[in-house]
Design a protein around this motif. Sequence first.
Motif, PDB file in Angstrom:
ATOM      1  N   ILE A 153      -7.654   9.499   3.485  1.00  0.00           N
ATOM      2  CA  ILE A 153      -6.430  10.151   3.298  1.00  0.00           C
ATOM      3  C   ILE A 153      -6.167  11.361   2.777  1.00  0.00           C
ATOM      4  O   ILE A 153      -5.694  12.493   3.014  1.00  0.00           O
ATOM      5  CB  ILE A 153      -5.403   9.162   2.605  1.00  0.00           C
ATOM      6  N   GLU A 154      -7.316  11.678   1.712  1.00  0.00           N
ATOM      7  CA  GLU A 154      -7.438  12.862   1.001  1.00  0.00           C
ATOM      8  C   GLU A 154      -8.110  13.744   1.963  1.00  0.00           C
ATOM      9  O   GLU A 154      -7.770  15.205   1.667  1.00  0.00           O
ATOM     10  CB  GLU A 154      -7.921  12.621  -0.398  1.00  0.00           C
ATOM     11  N   ALA A 156     -10.813  -0.221   0.834  1.00  0.00           N
ATOM     12  CA  ALA A 156      -9.784   0.491   0.251  1.00  0.00           C
ATOM     13  C   ALA A 156     -10.057   1.822  -0.329  1.00  0.00           C
ATOM     14  O   ALA A 156      -9.545   3.076  -0.251  1.00  0.00           O
ATOM     15  CB  ALA A 156      -9.272  -0.327  -1.080  1.00  0.00           C
ATOM     16  N   VAL A 157     -11.421   1.947  -0.869  1.00  0.00           N
ATOM     17  CA  VAL A 157     -12.014   3.404  -1.263  1.00  0.00           C
ATOM     18  C   VAL A 157     -12.251   4.313   0.002  1.00  0.00           C
ATOM     19  O   VAL A 157     -11.631   5.339  -0.529  1.00  0.00           O
ATOM     20  CB  VAL A 157     -13.053   3.041  -2.060  1.00  0.00           C
ATOM     21  N   TYR A 166      -3.870   9.053 -10.666  1.00  0.00           N
ATOM     22  CA  TYR A 166      -5.239   8.083 -10.209  1.00  0.00           C
ATOM     23  C   TYR A 166      -4.845   6.615 -10.467  1.00  0.00           C
ATOM     24  O   TYR A 166      -5.339   6.003  -9.862  1.00  0.00           O
ATOM     25  CB  TYR A 166      -6.189   8.758 -11.307  1.00  0.00           C
ATOM     26  N   HIS A 196      -3.231   1.401  -5.424  1.00  0.00           N
ATOM     27  CA  HIS A 196      -3.189   1.286  -3.781  1.00  0.00           C
ATOM     28  C   HIS A 196      -4.268   0.523  -3.257  1.00  0.00           C
ATOM     29  O   HIS A 196      -4.328  -0.232  -2.339  1.00  0.00           O
ATOM     30  CB  HIS A 196      -3.370   2.822  -3.367  1.00  0.00           C
ATOM     31  N   ALA A 197      -5.672   0.505  -4.047  1.00  0.00           N
ATOM     32  CA  ALA A 197      -6.705  -0.148  -3.594  1.00  0.00           C
ATOM     33  C   ALA A 197      -6.474  -1.631  -3.893  1.00  0.00           C
ATOM     34  O   ALA A 197      -6.898  -2.497  -2.748  1.00  0.00           O
ATOM     35  CB  ALA A 197      -7.848   0.263  -4.590  1.00  0.00           C
ATOM     36  N   ILE A 232     -10.389   4.082   2.625  1.00  0.00           N
ATOM     37  CA  ILE A 232      -9.136   4.717   3.004  1.00  0.00           C
ATOM     38  C   ILE A 232      -8.480   5.821   2.387  1.00  0.00           C
ATOM     39  O   ILE A 232      -8.112   6.673   2.821  1.00  0.00           O
ATOM     40  CB  ILE A 232      -8.132   3.542   3.306  1.00  0.00           C
ATOM     41  N   ARG A 233      -8.695   5.752   0.900  1.00  0.00           N
ATOM     42  CA  ARG A 233      -8.248   6.588   0.092  1.00  0.00           C
ATOM     43  C   ARG A 233      -9.062   7.809   0.107  1.00  0.00           C
ATOM     44  O   ARG A 233      -8.286   8.753   0.326  1.00  0.00           O
ATOM     45  CB  ARG A 233      -8.466   6.210  -1.515  1.00  0.00           C
ATOM     46  N   VAL A 234     -10.184   7.873   0.495  1.00  0.00           N
ATOM     47  CA  VAL A 234     -11.064   9.048   0.824  1.00  0.00           C
ATOM     48  C   VAL A 234     -10.619   9.843   1.985  1.00  0.00           C
ATOM     49  O   VAL A 234     -10.162  11.054   2.173  1.00  0.00           O
ATOM     50  CB  VAL A 234     -12.597   8.785   0.873  1.00  0.00           C
ATOM     51  N   THR A 280       0.911  -1.144   0.028  1.00  0.00           N
ATOM     52  CA  THR A 280      -0.051   0.179  -0.011  1.00  0.00           C
ATOM     53  C   THR A 280       0.736   1.314   0.111  1.00  0.00           C
ATOM     54  O   THR A 280       0.245   2.542  -0.323  1.00  0.00           O
ATOM     55  CB  THR A 280      -1.031   0.090   1.316  1.00  0.00           C
ATOM     56  N   TRP A 286      -3.711   5.594  -7.229  1.00  0.00           N
ATOM     57  CA  TRP A 286      -4.902   5.088  -6.451  1.00  0.00           C
ATOM     58  C   TRP A 286      -5.421   3.766  -6.671  1.00  0.00           C
ATOM     59  O   TRP A 286      -5.806   2.898  -5.703  1.00  0.00           O
ATOM     60  CB  TRP A 286      -5.926   6.377  -6.556  1.00  0.00           C
TER      61      TRP A 286
END
Length: 300
Positions: A215-216, A208-209, A84, A90-91, A211-213, A71, A87
């Motif tokens: 993080i941002e 995973a989505v 992108y 990462h997912a 986590i990404r949200v 990750t 990302w």
Amino acid sequence: SFTILFIPLEIDSVIHSFTMFSVISSIVTSLSELLPPGLALTLCVIPISNKKYMKNYIDEFIGTLLMIGLTFSPGKWIFADSLYLAWVVHAVGVVAADKIGGGQHVNPAVSMVMCALGKCDYTEMIVRIAGAMGGGLVAFPLFKIMTDTLGWTELGGPEFNPNNDEDGSSAAWSEFTATFLLLLVIYLLNWELNFGKMHYWIKQTLTAVAIRVLIEVFPTAGPAMNPMLGTTWAVFAGGDFPDDVRHYFVYWIAAALGALFSGFVYAVYDGCEFCGHKLPFGPINAPKVVKPKKDSKKKD
């Protein structure tokens, strides 16, 4: 005569003792230069309860290595020039790390709240935290060797900037909120929703989505949303455990409070025990009581 003979023997014994401790000191010094700070301490939990929890330690250790490698590498080793696509990878890394690692906690905040909700006992929680810390302490130096050998971009880690946040309160609030929301997502996807035959793949992809949200949306302290990541990265970057109390306030106290608060909210919703006690209110999601149907037939 006896005294004269005894004194040289005593001196010789003292000399041998000094020599022995000199050798031990040399060994300890050599090992301390090879091993990451704190790693040996995490290993001390393995013999607990006659090694009953050793597998938990090993699973967390390996799971953490996989999680960091899979990750943290997107955007560094893979698709460094495409945000992108990084990302997306990462997912994929989040799903792969969980699947290969066997679904371990790899996060002390998760272990804490799982203990509070009765999903694991206190000893298992401690061992899992130690295993995750051990894996993190090894992972960053190990991947540094890889990057140096292969000429890849070095991995980064979560850090908070004390400028304009002298007491760490903004970073702590960010970690608290991000961790709280992450745990709510975990409860929802793992315990409340069912996606049928594809449940695992869908819920991990959605995790995973999420986590990404997070993080941002919550970048103030990294975010780590994981005390292990915050501290093991700091140990690697600084060469030792941080001596700034704000680090532990942000990455441990705030994250732990966020996790425990999420557990409390879930206990109110579900009606399960929290920290070994039934709450005096709730559950919101109380099971429906099905009343027995009355016999419409008249008795003879």
